[in-house]
Every structure is written in C-alpha cells, then in structure tokens.
Design an enzyme around this catalytic site. Structure first.
Site, PDB file in Angstrom:
ATOM      1  N   HIS A   1       0.812  -1.207   0.000  1.00 35.41           N
ATOM      2  CA  HIS A   1       0.000   0.000   0.000  1.00 35.41           C
ATOM      3  C   HIS A   1       0.851   1.265   0.000  1.00 35.41           C
ATOM      4  CE1 HIS A   1      -4.211  -1.608   1.095  1.00 35.41           C
ATOM      5  NE2 HIS A   1      -3.513  -2.540   0.470  1.00 35.41           N
TER       6      HIS A   1
ATOM      7  N   HIS B   1      -1.819 -12.366  -2.592  1.00 33.61           N
ATOM      8  CA  HIS B   1      -2.851 -13.043  -1.808  1.00 33.61           C
ATOM      9  C   HIS B   1      -2.504 -14.495  -1.508  1.00 33.61           C
ATOM     10  CE1 HIS B   1      -6.024  -9.900  -3.266  1.00 33.61           C
ATOM     11  NE2 HIS B   1      -5.138  -9.402  -2.409  1.00 33.61           N
TER      12      HIS B   1
END
Length: 726
Positions: free
Chosen positions: A99, A267
């Site tokens: 992020h 993920h």
C-alpha cells in the site's frame, strides 16, 4: 480593565494570533488562487537533519545484513498489543509495503513508496490503509535502533521483502536509498471527492468503460489503492471488476502478466479481517483523539486475539497455509467452484463450495479450529477473465516461473519511483538492467570540454536554438519518479523526437549538427546537447554585458532504442511548457497552473521558476518563435527586461477577446507594445510571484538575475544526474 473583555465561555484568555488549524488557510477566501505552496513543501525548514547530513553516505555505512536479520526476526515476535495472525506479521508487513508503493501512478509519477509518505495524511488515514498504523509501530524498534540511516521509506519496503523471505520466497532484490519527507505531500491530486469511498461515478466518464477513469488517478474510489475488493461500486461482478483491475494496474505501468502475478502472489499469504460491525470501528488516525497517539480505527471487539481484528470488513485467508509461499492460491481458486456470500461484517466475498476440511486454513489463534477461505471479486477476476485465466494456468504449470515473474513484478512495484539504478544502494541490487529503469550507459569524462565548446560555438547554430534544445531535453525530468531529463539524450529517439513540444523540424536540424560533433570528439550526444545550451547561454550573457560561466558536469551517456520502452515515455510528453510559453491545445486547466505543476516536477522553488521564465522570455526561445511575453527590445540578451517592463506602470494590460492572450499597451498613446499569455502576466498578478518579479526588476539586481538564472538553469540540466551523488 473593567472586565468587559473577559471571555464568558471560559475559553483561553490568551489572544491566539497563529493560524494553526488546517481549516483556516490564507487561500480560503480565494480558492482559485495559484497554490505556490507545492513548490516549498519539503525544504530545509521542515527537515530536522543537520544541514551537512549526507543521507546516501549514512545509508552506505549501514550493516545491511544486520538490518535484514532484525526485520526478519520481527516477523515472529508476537506483541500482545497487536497480536499476529498465526504468530507471523508477514501478511501485515506485505500489505504495508504494497500500500505504500501502490499509490504510484505513471501519468505524473506521483505517489509510490520513495518518500515514506504513507506516514502522513491523507494516506495514513485512507480506509484502505486501516491497521497499517499498527504495522508501522511494530517496525519502530528497528527504526529506532538504526536511526537516520534507515529511512522509514526503506524500512517499510524492506519489511515486505523480508516478510516474503521469511515465508519461503526468494525475492528478486532490494535497493536502499529512499529518503523520507517530513510532512504531507500537497502537490498530489488524489481526486476531487470530499467523502471516503464516494461512488466511482465521481471519477469516471463512463463506469462501464474503465479507461474513462480521470487522469492521473489510478484507483476507483477516494481512499482505495486500486479497485474495490467487493466489486465495482461494491457490487460483485468479477468480469466487470477485471476491466477495472486491468486499467488501474496499467496506470501504474503493470502489464497483464505482472498484474496477475501481483494479485495472486500478494494473496498467497496473509488474510483479510472483518470480524464485527463497521459502525463500531473508531475514526481514522488523523481524526482520533490526542490520547490515541496516532492510532486509529479502534475496535471495541479486539480482545487481544487476532481472530477478532477488523480492517477491511472482508474476512478470511485466501489459502490453506497463509504463512507459506506456495501454490495454494491457485489450488483453491481453480480447484473449487465459488459462491457469493457475506462476511460477518456484511462485506461481499466469495467462498468455495464443498471444500475439503484439510484445505481450510486454521484459525489465526486456535489451531483446533478451521475456517472457510475466501476470495475477493478481484481474485475471482483472475479466474473469470480469459486473459488472466490463461496467465494463471501458465503460472500453475510452472511454480518457478510464477515465483520469478512475481519477484520481478514485486521489485518493480516497490522500486518504480526510485529512479535509475544509480539511486539504489546495498548488496541486493540486481545486476540486471531492467527496461523500466530507463537504463543509460556510462558516459565519457575524458574528452576536452573546452574543445567541444569551441566546436559548438563555430557550428553556426543560434543561441536560441541551442538553448531551446537543451531545455527541451532536460525538461522531461520528473522528481516524482525520477524519470526523464537530459541524461540519455532520448530526445533524439522515438517518441520524443516527434513530440510537438520539441518542434521536430528544428530539433532535427540542431541534432544534425550536434551529433557529428559528439562523434568526432568522444563526447556523448547528451553532453553535447547540454553543453550547447550552456554555450548559447554564455553568448547571451556576454551580449548583455556580463561575464558569468555556466557550470557543466560531463559524463552523461546516450541511451539506445533497445534501452528505451517508447510507449512508457508517452506520459512524459509535455502538453504545455510555460517556460517556453506553449501549450499543445486549449485545456480546462490554466496555463499558469500547468507551469506550476511542471516547476514542481522539476524540483524548482517559486523564485527559481520566476527567474527561469523571465530569462527564457528575453532569450527569445519561445516555442515556434512566439513573441508572447518577450518584454524586451533586445531579445537574445540575458537581461531582467521581462520583469522591468512587467512592473512598469507606463503600461496597461488588456485581454484579447476569444483568446487566452493579452495586449500590453502604452498608457499614454494606447499603442500595443507587447503581447502576453496568462503564464506571463501571472508574475505581475499573483502577489507572491510579483514579490519575486520586483526583486529582479530592481536596479541593483541585474547581475543577481543573471547569476540566479544560471543557477536555476544548471539545476534543471543536472536534475537527473544521480550518478554525480552516487
């Protein structure tokens, strides 16, 4: 004193004259005023380091292996105040690094991980960054130990690398060298919305056409990094989501394979958190009480167990073994059919149908319990979209290939805004040159600079042609992601040689003269272009009656077409250049705003922007030989005439109907003396810029103007010379 001035409300009796609240800026009365603050946001006054502090030297003295070992050890040092999932902080640290880097967008090069900006508003309080305040506090002991040499920007990205290493992935590499900023970035446009997660329609021309996302944005909502994990506008539809995944990742320079690798590899580890009701979660860090000490999103359900954490509202792990790098993501995504469901917090997510118990991940704190894994709408897009599906099938068939593609994509994600490899420091910098790094061969420093200058001076080129070509070569630099600039001489390659802003016919003529000089003297074309600009500038200085040398640092190299991803340079094409008084078309944004944006990307202060514009005007280097703003009767001489005449009350200024131009008329006769654009007159209209203009219009500052112009010119010419400080 009769007591009439006593505050009856019990407020502080001290008169507060300081404007300390963010809701009271000077410009609140004039919201359309030019925001010059973006040129002064990261200067010496905000930096707590000593004036002689050399960050690169400090970084080089780090014990890199010790730093990496400490960060890796931190992954499994469980803290009671924020327990780790399965006793491992890897997933959290990867999300922090992702992020931090994931705000990068290639259109203007802004965002990204290179400055540690995720520590500050608004990023530290974006909904998508919930719980990352905790991740940074977990890293604080390491930051505290290594001090100035280990920037937050480096540490945040390193934590992601070491998280992957600790979970079994051999990463592609890592470069130290990022330098922290000390306050929010005020130059970055994150969108016009005043509401977190406002409907996506606010930033799309047509939500069914992902390419209509407003430029330069690369996220579908205010406060998100990429796409909405629940689907477009929170409505699940993997096929539709796939188009927005493709567009948002493309806007940060990722192709389909890199996008699939990052999605699947990102993920493969970790989990999402959605236990509890979103209405029970506290405010973000910037809105929290002073006692929260920079923490936000308080969770009354959080009882010290990772099981009860709340972050996105989506709940569950993607894989069976969320702390291991393996192929489990593909096994579950493609091995089962999936159905739509909702998390305990009410967020849309997907769960497998009839999953085997052994494929279910165990509870983060109680290994005797197992839970359903989940997939987001973006994950399902990897299965539903035929292009992503085909890529995933290739990954599934070759785990080593998947690990390599992911490792390279992760390296690109986390280093994209660091600039060329000369900016990287440390033992793990990959030897391989990657085309997205815009590689440039080393240039020569052995040739005779004086001899080359003499050849240039005798070439027959005009000073204006030499100055304009050097400027056009250098002006592509962006401090945001350290791309562009004169080094590499890519102005002679596609696509730059054909850009309208570079006047292709004039450029071809100039290069036709300068390139043989470079070949015959052993200098690079890049050096000769800049040196020619200096020669032209020195000629103009002498013509004005001054003797000032223009500094020159040789050693630029010449990039080849094979070293240049031509398509990636399209975003560097100037749509306007206030310094040469040109814009490609009429835009909703004013000429002076575009000039200000370019000045910020070039790393200029308001004073440097001012002196450069005034000097470029009188040098006669406007695009297409336009006369707008050439407020002098002796064009070609480096004089302060632009400022002298702009501030002379013998003239008045009048708009020309239907055009973005103005006439400067003699007040006594009404005769038109000069013409101008708004990029000229703003230096007399804006109170701050006028203050600078008046300095250079003063009788005692003519030579100062020349010296200041030369200093600002040299700064632009050397903006991309990271090799000089390496």
């Amino acid at each position: 004193m009769d007591g009439n001035n006593v505050d009856p409300t019990g407020g502080c009796p001290v008169m507060h004259g300081g404007n300390t609240a963010m809701d009271k800026p000077v410009t609140k009365w004039w919201p359309n005023a030019l925001n010059l603050d973006i040129l002064h946001q990261h200067g010496a006054r905000t930096n707590p380091m000593d004036p002689d502090y050399d960050h690169r030297a400090a970084v080089k003295a780090l014990d890199f292996e010790a730093v990496k070992a400490d960060v890796k050890a931190l992954m499994t040092q469980d803290q009671d105040w924020w327990p780790a999932d399965w006793g491992h902080y890897g997933g959290l640290m990867i999300r922090l690094a992702w992020h931090s880097a994931g705000t990068y967008r290639m259109q203007d090069g802004r965002g990204g991980a290179g400055s540690g900006n995720i520590r500050f508003a608004p990023l530290n309080s974006w909904p998508d960054n919930a719980s990352l305040d905790k991740a940074r506090r977990l890293l604080w002991p390491v930051k505290k130990k290594y001090g100035n040499a280990l920037s937050w920007a480096d540490l945040i990205i390193l934590s992601g690398n070491m998280a992957y290493e600790s979970m079994g992935l051999k990463t592609f590499g890592f470069g130290f060298g990022r330098e922290d900023i000390w306050g929010p970035e005020t130059d970055v446009y994150w969108g016009s919305e005043n509401e977190w997660l406002a409907p996506s329609e606010n930033r799309y021309g047509d939500l069914d056409d992902a390419s209509t996302l407003e430029n330069p944005l690369a996220a579908v909502h205010m406060g998100l990094i990429y796409v909405n994990p629940e689907g477009v506008n929170g409505q699940p539809d993997p096929a539709r989501t796939a188009q927005h995944v493709r567009e948002t990742f493309a806007r940060m320079a990722m192709d389909d394979e890199e996008t699939a690798a990052l999605t699947c590899g990102g993920h493969t580890v970790g989990k999402a958190h959605g236990r509890g009701a979103v209405d029970n979660i506290g405010v973000e860090p910037e809105a929290a009480g002073i006692e929260a000490q920079g923490f936000g999103w308080s969770n009354p359900r959080h009882d010290g167990k990772a099981t009860n954490a709340f972050t996105s509202g989506i709940e569950g792990a993607w894989t069976t073994h969320p702390t291991q790098w393996d192929m489990g993501y593909f096994k579950l995504l493609f091995g089962y059919e999936w159905q739509l469901t909702k998390s305990p917090a009410g967020a849309w997510q997907w769960e497998p149908i009839d999953i085997k118990e052994e494929d279910m991940p165990v509870d983060p704190t109680d290994p005797s319990k197992r839970h359903q894994p989940m997939m987001t709408d973006a994950d399902m897009a990897m299965k539903v979209d035929p292009i992503y599906n085909e890529i995933c099938q290739k990954f599934m068939a070759d785990p080593e290939y998947f690990a390599d593609v992911f490792g390279r994509a992760w390296f690109k994600l986390t280093h994209r805004d660091m600039g060329p490899k000369a900016c990287y420091i440390g033992p793990d910098v990959p030897a391989e040159d990657l085309i997205w790094q815009d590689p440039i061969p080393a240039g020569s420093t052995e040739y005779d600079v004086a001899a080359v200058k003499a050849r240039i001076a005798d070439s027959g080129l005009s000073a204006a042609d030499m100055i304009a070509t050097a400027w056009d070569s250098a002006r592509t630099f962006r401090g945001s992601d350290k791309r562009g600039g004169a080094n590499g001489a890519r102005i002679r390659l596609a696509p730059q040689k054909d850009w309208a802003g570079n006047e292709p016919e004039r450029l071809a003529k100039v290069l036709g003269i300068l390139e043989p000089i470079a070949a015959e003297t052993g200098a690079s074309v890049a050096d000769v272009i800049v040196l020619a600009g200096n020669v032209g500038l020195e000629q103009s200085i002498k013509a004005a009656g001054y003797d000032v040398d223009v500094p020159f640092a040789q050693g630029r190299g010449d990039a080849t077409a094979d070293q240049t991803d031509a398509a990636s340079f399209d975003v560097l094409e100037p749509l306007a250049d206030g310094f040469r008084n040109w814009q490609k078309a009429d835009y909703a944004v004013s000429a002076e705003e575009m000039m200000l944006d370019k000045a910020q990307l070039l790393g200029l202060t308001a004073a440097e922007m001012t002196v450069l514009v005034g000097g470029m005007r009188v040098l006669g280097v406007n695009h297409g030989n336009s006369k707008h703003g050439v407020f002098t009767d002796r064009a070609g001489q480096l004089t302060p005439d632009f400022f002298v005449n702009l501030t002379d009350m013998a003239y008045s200024w009048h708009p020309v109907d239907g055009e973005n131009t103005y006439e400067i008329r003699d007040r006594a006769t009404g005769a038109v003396k000069w013409t101008a654009t708004s990029a000229d007159l703003v230096f007399g209209s804006n109170s701050v810029l006028r203050a600078y203009a008046e300095v250079y219009a003063q009788d005692d500052n003519a030579e100062k103007f020349v010296r200041d112009f030369v200093a600002a010119w040299t700064k632009v010419m050397n903006a991309d010379r990271f090799d000089l400080a390496a």
